[in-house]
Design a protein around this motif. Structure first.
Motif, mmCIF file in Angstrom:
data_model
loop_
_atom_site.group_PDB
_atom_site.id
_atom_site.type_symbol
_atom_site.label_atom_id
_atom_site.label_comp_id
_atom_site.label_asym_id
_atom_site.label_seq_id
_atom_site.Cartn_x
_atom_site.Cartn_y
_atom_site.Cartn_z
ATOM 1 N N CYS A 35 -7.169 -0.447 0.511
ATOM 2 C CA CYS A 35 -6.315 -1.066 1.518
ATOM 3 C C CYS A 35 -7.154 -1.456 2.735
ATOM 4 O O CYS A 35 -7.896 -0.631 3.259
ATOM 5 N N SER A 84 -6.196 -2.025 5.701
ATOM 6 C CA SER A 84 -5.754 -1.511 6.998
ATOM 7 C C SER A 84 -5.926 0.001 7.136
ATOM 8 O O SER A 84 -6.253 0.483 8.211
ATOM 9 N N CYS A 85 -5.722 0.783 6.023
ATOM 10 C CA CYS A 85 -5.892 2.247 6.159
ATOM 11 C C CYS A 85 -7.073 2.777 5.342
ATOM 12 O O CYS A 85 -7.359 3.961 5.377
ATOM 13 N N CYS A 124 0.284 3.217 3.667
ATOM 14 C CA CYS A 124 0.698 2.706 4.976
ATOM 15 C C CYS A 124 1.712 1.555 4.867
ATOM 16 O O CYS A 124 2.123 0.993 5.874
ATOM 17 N N CYS A 151 0.855 -1.176 0.000
ATOM 18 C CA CYS A 151 0.000 0.000 0.000
ATOM 19 C C CYS A 151 0.899 1.236 0.000
ATOM 20 O O CYS A 151 1.798 1.342 0.834
#
Ligand SMILES: [Zn+2]
Length: 128
Positions: free
Chosen positions: A117, A119-120, A100, A97
């Motif tokens: 993404c 996670s972010c 991040c 990504c």
């Protein structure tokens, strides 16, 4: 096989740290062919491995294994990722990504795709 089961009852056996020690032992064994003094380390390692395997102090051995796992989590993550990259090389692509730097696995051969993404939650486009 019954006597072996009885003998191993209540003993620790093999764990990840034990496997690591064994692989290190094999590597040192090969090295000791060229550097005879390495064989001292070989003996020490195999004695320690056998001691751990037959040990009845299970909590102590588990603590050693935990220590080993926590110290090697980075390298184990890396190796696991390499393994998966190879395993899914025909169907998936691995990328980072751009926001991040989280590793992502995306399907291969879909053309231009928009990736979110996990996670972010940032989105970016990529050709796969
Ligand atoms: Zn991200």
């Amino acid at each position: 096989m019954n006597w072996l089961r009885n003998f191993m009852y209540g003993r620790y056996g093999v764990d990840q740290f034990g496997n690591f020690l064994f692989v290190t032992y094999i590597i040192l064994l090969v090295l000791s062919l060229f550097f005879p003094f390495v064989s001292v380390l070989c003996y020490a390692l195999i004695i320690y491995s056998i001691f751990r395997m037959f040990s009845k102090q299970i909590y102590k051995r588990q603590a050693e294994n935990e220590w080993f796992l926590s110290r090697t989590s980075g390298i184990r993550k890396f190796l696991n990722r390499q393994k998966n990259k190879w395993k899914y090389r025909k169907t998936h692509k691995y990328l980072k990504c751009p926001h991040c730097h989280q590793y992502l696995r995306v399907p291969k051969g879909k053309g231009e795709i928009t990736i979110t993404c996990p996670s972010c939650h940032q989105q970016f486009d990529k050709r796969t």
